[in-house]
Design an enzyme around this catalytic site. Structure first.
Site, PDB file in Angstrom:
ATOM      1  N   ASP A 136      17.047  -4.927  -8.358  1.00 49.74           N
ATOM      2  CA  ASP A 136      16.171  -5.331  -7.245  1.00 49.74           C
ATOM      3  C   ASP A 136      14.732  -5.219  -7.738  1.00 49.74           C
ATOM      4  O   ASP A 136      14.224  -4.112  -7.941  1.00 49.74           O
ATOM      5  CB  ASP A 136      16.411  -4.390  -6.046  1.00 49.74           C
ATOM      6  CG  ASP A 136      15.511  -4.700  -4.865  1.00 49.74           C
ATOM      7  OD1 ASP A 136      14.695  -5.644  -4.958  1.00 49.74           O
ATOM      8  OD2 ASP A 136      15.617  -3.987  -3.845  1.00 49.74           O
ATOM      9  N   ASP A 166       4.265  -2.843  -7.675  1.00 45.11           N
ATOM     10  CA  ASP A 166       3.662  -1.660  -7.025  1.00 45.11           C
ATOM     11  C   ASP A 166       3.881  -0.429  -7.896  1.00 45.11           C
ATOM     12  O   ASP A 166       2.987   0.405  -8.074  1.00 45.11           O
ATOM     13  CB  ASP A 166       4.295  -1.421  -5.641  1.00 45.11           C
ATOM     14  CG  ASP A 166       4.092  -2.615  -4.718  1.00 45.11           C
ATOM     15  OD1 ASP A 166       3.088  -3.334  -4.900  1.00 45.11           O
ATOM     16  OD2 ASP A 166       4.938  -2.830  -3.837  1.00 45.11           O
ATOM     17  N   GLY A 215       0.830  -1.211   0.000  1.00 45.27           N
ATOM     18  CA  GLY A 215       0.000   0.000   0.000  1.00 45.27           C
ATOM     19  C   GLY A 215       0.856   1.249   0.000  1.00 45.27           C
ATOM     20  O   GLY A 215       0.669   2.153  -0.822  1.00 45.27           O
ATOM     21  N   THR A 247       1.342  -9.325 -14.747  1.00 47.39           N
ATOM     22  CA  THR A 247       2.701  -8.762 -14.860  1.00 47.39           C
ATOM     23  C   THR A 247       3.691  -9.919 -14.956  1.00 47.39           C
ATOM     24  O   THR A 247       3.552 -10.938 -14.273  1.00 47.39           O
ATOM     25  CB  THR A 247       3.029  -7.861 -13.656  1.00 47.39           C
ATOM     26  OG1 THR A 247       2.802  -8.592 -12.451  1.00 47.39           O
ATOM     27  CG2 THR A 247       2.170  -6.623 -13.640  1.00 47.39           C
ATOM     28  N   ARG A 278       9.756  -9.491 -18.645  1.00 48.93           N
ATOM     29  CA  ARG A 278       9.131  -9.827 -19.942  1.00 48.93           C
ATOM     30  C   ARG A 278       7.883  -8.995 -20.230  1.00 48.93           C
ATOM     31  O   ARG A 278       7.151  -9.263 -21.163  1.00 48.93           O
ATOM     32  CB  ARG A 278       8.780 -11.309 -19.973  1.00 48.93           C
ATOM     33  CG  ARG A 278      10.028 -12.198 -20.118  1.00 48.93           C
ATOM     34  CD  ARG A 278       9.735 -13.636 -19.822  1.00 48.93           C
ATOM     35  NE  ARG A 278       9.277 -13.803 -18.462  1.00 48.93           N
ATOM     36  CZ  ARG A 278       8.228 -14.548 -18.104  1.00 48.93           C
ATOM     37  NH1 ARG A 278       7.540 -15.202 -19.003  1.00 48.93           N
ATOM     38  NH2 ARG A 278       7.871 -14.626 -16.837  1.00 48.93           N
TER      39      ARG A 278
HETATM   40  O1  RIB Z   1       5.649  -5.289  -3.218  1.00 51.76           O
HETATM   41  C1  RIB Z   1       6.767  -5.098  -2.424  1.00 51.76           C
HETATM   42  C2  RIB Z   1       6.398  -4.974  -0.997  1.00 51.76           C
HETATM   43  O2  RIB Z   1       5.836  -6.178  -0.551  1.00 51.76           O
HETATM   44  C3  RIB Z   1       7.535  -4.712  -0.056  1.00 51.76           C
HETATM   45  O3  RIB Z   1       7.808  -3.352   0.089  1.00 51.76           O
HETATM   46  C4  RIB Z   1       7.146  -5.437   1.184  1.00 51.76           C
HETATM   47  O4  RIB Z   1       6.912  -4.592   2.245  1.00 51.76           O
HETATM   48  C5  RIB Z   1       5.925  -6.248   0.843  1.00 51.76           C
HETATM   49  O5  RIB Z   1       4.780  -5.698   1.291  1.00 51.76           O
END
Ligand code: RIB
Length: 639
Positions: A568, A574, A367, A542, A546
């Site tokens: 990373d 997100d 979130g 997702t 790719r």
């Molecule tokens: O999507 C990545 C997130 O998933 C990380 O920041 C971690 O906190 C988990 O919630």
């Protein structure tokens, strides 16, 4: 002033004054007697009423009866006192809590031999011996027509003037926050909004029954509605607004113009000075006292009605409104975690012990990441979530605030610590995550309900499942009622109830999550098709470097990745979702939006951590043409 003072001023003995007062003055010369009387007169020597009456001397006292709730009471006393003194009169002030107490106070004032009265009341008060020596003070034009002398101003006019000033500066989205007993300000506000053909949303106004209520609920409600200006009903409210702005690191007047009803010293020192509508309490009472004294001296009955107007006191808190954010409102309901990222050569397997290359601690949580992503890309974003009341919680709160996320929907839980995520990142940038939910578990229906007003005109709600599933389900229903489209990331899943799938506009799993929802050997396209049949409008799978796959009513389409080298991949999805929401909220089509989202997430995975790695608008816009070329004009991938 006592008898000794009178004697000293007259240059006679105390017994001489006493004899004069008591009429035993046969042996006192006429001139001495006159001198003593003159001083008694000038000094309003009140205890000797009987004597004064006998001598036909006036008390030279007027009374002022004021409601304790009168917001201008200090100024009114000051104005009346100044004028009375200027004219050689004394002023006795009495306060009442209720209108009904006034009559009794009038009796008391008569006993104290006041010659006339100023009364703060909208009703005619039986004045007994002073019936013809009353001037009324009022804040509205609503008064008993039988009242004779009325001096008044309209508080509603102050509200109107404040709005007019803001409209003149170009504002249209104007909030108004007042105390319950200042309702007239709101009347003026509404009238002015209407006259200027401005829509006035319900959540832009708040009538609080205490300053605490206003601080806790009123300000967050009104100021999170993307208003560009606010009318504060009092100096205290202006103080709370300034405090709130400081906490959310927003600047007066660049991001919010402020005007206050009622002026005072405090407003000079708040920020660079807060512009005010000065109420005419002091002028009004000064004029009323002068008029009352004139009536008394001329022994006239008065029938006069005098109106006073509020005036603007310009300072530095009003400027043109900031440029509007382009997109609609986006709410994020999800987790807030502190991420402990551990760099390893490969993700450990059963029974294995590895030495970490590096360890980082970054603010994260699905979130929180999505909200920061939207904030960085220039979207209007509101977070709803739960933090622990600990150092991690404070750091997470700051990270979101600094990235323009509205935080009224975030609560601090006193018992549980903030959520944490332990993330292993291997040499290829792939990650595996273990989440400890902590305070995220405390997100409740009550908290969501407290934020209901945020949903009223929200375009999108980004939802992820590291929060209790019943909360996610409740949010989906609330979004449906408000016509807010849900973009769901089905992570850490607990499945969502099948009957709610039809209320999800965008379902964005990665390939593993897709398999959890639709297990079996079918192809990705088929699985996405099955979810569509269950009612989800758009499925976007997702696929890391790719790219992604889109399936909606018209399209079944693959999008290539960017080709950027990841270090990373944590939070790539997100980043993708926040960029997708921002572009959609600006009215772009799904293909353009996915193109933008692929690049945003492509950039984010070239950096370590999540929130610090999320790109801002400029960073993605560098690739604008490339995005357009790749996904809109040319190689859209296969249909
Ligand atoms: O999507 C990545 C997130 O998933 C990380 O920041 C971690 O906190 C988990 O919630």
């Amino acid at each position: 002033m006592n008898i000794r003072d009178i004697a000293r001023l007259a240059g006679v003995s105390v017994s001489t004054v006493s004899k004069v007062m008591n009429g035993k003055d046969k042996d006192i010369g006429e001139e001495t007697k006159k001198r003593v009387l003159k001083i008694i007169e000038e000094e309003h020597y009140v205890p000797y009423f009987k004597f004064r009456e006998k001598e036909g001397l006036k008390s030279h006292l007027i009374g002022l009866i004021l409601k304790r709730s009168n917001r201008e009471r200090e100024n009114i006393v000051f104005g009346a006192e100044q004028e009375a003194r200027r004219q050689g009169y004394g002023l006795i002030v009495s306060y009442v809590d209720e209108e009904e107490e006034i009559e009794e106070i009038v009796d008391g004032m008569i006993k104290k031999k006041t010659e006339g009265l100023l009364i703060d009341s909208g009703k005619r008060i039986p004045g007994g011996a002073l019936e013809n020596a009353i001037v009324y003070l009022n804040q509205t034009q609503k008064f008993d027509e039988r009242q004779k002398a009325v001096f008044y101003y309209r508080l509603s006019e102050a509200g109107r003037l404040a709005v007019e000033r803001l409209v003149e500066a170009g504002h249209q989205k104007i909030a108004c926050i007042i105390r319950l007993n200042d309702k007239s300000i709101l009347d003026g506000y509404r009238l002015a909004m209407q006259r200027n053909n401005l829509q006035c949303s319900k959540v832009w106004t708040y009538e609080g029954n205490s300053i605490e209520d206003i601080e806790k609920y009123g300000i967050p409600q009104c100021l999170s509605e993307d208003v560009t200006a606010v009318v504060c009903g009092s100096q205290e409210i202006a103080c709370c607004v300034c405090k709130w702005m400081e906490r959310s690191r927003t600047v007066i007047p660049d991001e919010l113009s402020v005007i206050t009803i009622g002026d005072g010293k405090l407003l000079e020192i708040l920020g660079c000075g807060i512009t005010a509508v000065k109420l005419p309490g002091e002028n009004m009472s000064c004029d009323a006292a002068g008029y009352l004294i004139h009536m008394l001296q001329e022994e006239k009955q008065a029938e006069v009605m005098r109106k006073f107007s509020p005036v603007l006191k310009e300072r530095n808190s009003i400027v043109h409104p900031p440029q509007e954010k382009q997109g609609g409102k986006i709410i994020v309901v999800g987790s807030l975690n502190m991420d402990v990222t551990i760099e390893v050569s490969r993700i450990p397997v059963n029974g294995e012990t590895q030495l970490a290359k590096k360890v980082y601690v970054f603010p994260g949580g699905k979130g929180g990441n999505q909200a920061v992503g939207v904030g960085k890309l220039g979207g209007q974003v509101y977070m709803i979530g739960c933090l622990g009341n600990d150092m991690d919680g404070k750091q997470l709160y700051s990270s979101l605030m600094e990235n323009h996320v509205h935080m009224d929907g975030v609560l601090l839980d006193r018992l549980l610590p903030s959520g944490k995520a332990y993330i292993n990142v291997d040499e290829k940038g792939e990650s595996a995550i273990v989440v400890y939910p902590g305070a995220n578990r405390k997100l409740s229906v009550t908290q969501i309900n407290r934020c209901k007003y945020l949903f009223q005109n929200a375009k999108y709600c980004l939802l992820s499942l590291e929060i209790p599933s019943e909360i996610a389900e409740y949010t989906i229903k609330l979004c449906k009622r408000n016509h807010t489209e849900v973009i769901l990331k089905p992570s850490a899943s607990d499945k969502i109830r099948e009957d709610l799938l039809k209320d999800i506009a965008y379902f964005v799993p990665n390939e593993k999550e897709l398999d959890t929802f639709v297990p079996g050997d079918k192809s990705l396209e088929e699985k996405a098709g099955i979810l569509r049949e269950k009612g989800i409008e758009t499925v976007i799978v997702t696929r890391g470097s790719r790219g992604c796959y889109l399936r909606n009513r018209e399209l079944s389409m693959y999008f290539e990745g960017t080709g950027f080298e990841p270090v990373d991949t944590t939070g790539g999805a997100d980043s993708f979702i926040s960029a997708l929401a921002v572009y959609l909220s600006e009215g772009r089509d799904i293909v353009q939006s996915i193109g933008f989202a692929i690049y945003a997430s492509g950039i984010s995975v070239t950096r370590y951590g999540v929130q610090p790695a999320l790109p801002d608008r400029k960073a993605v816009d560098i690739y604008k043409e490339e995005i357009h070329f790749r996904y809109s004009d040319g190689e859209k991938g296969s249909k």
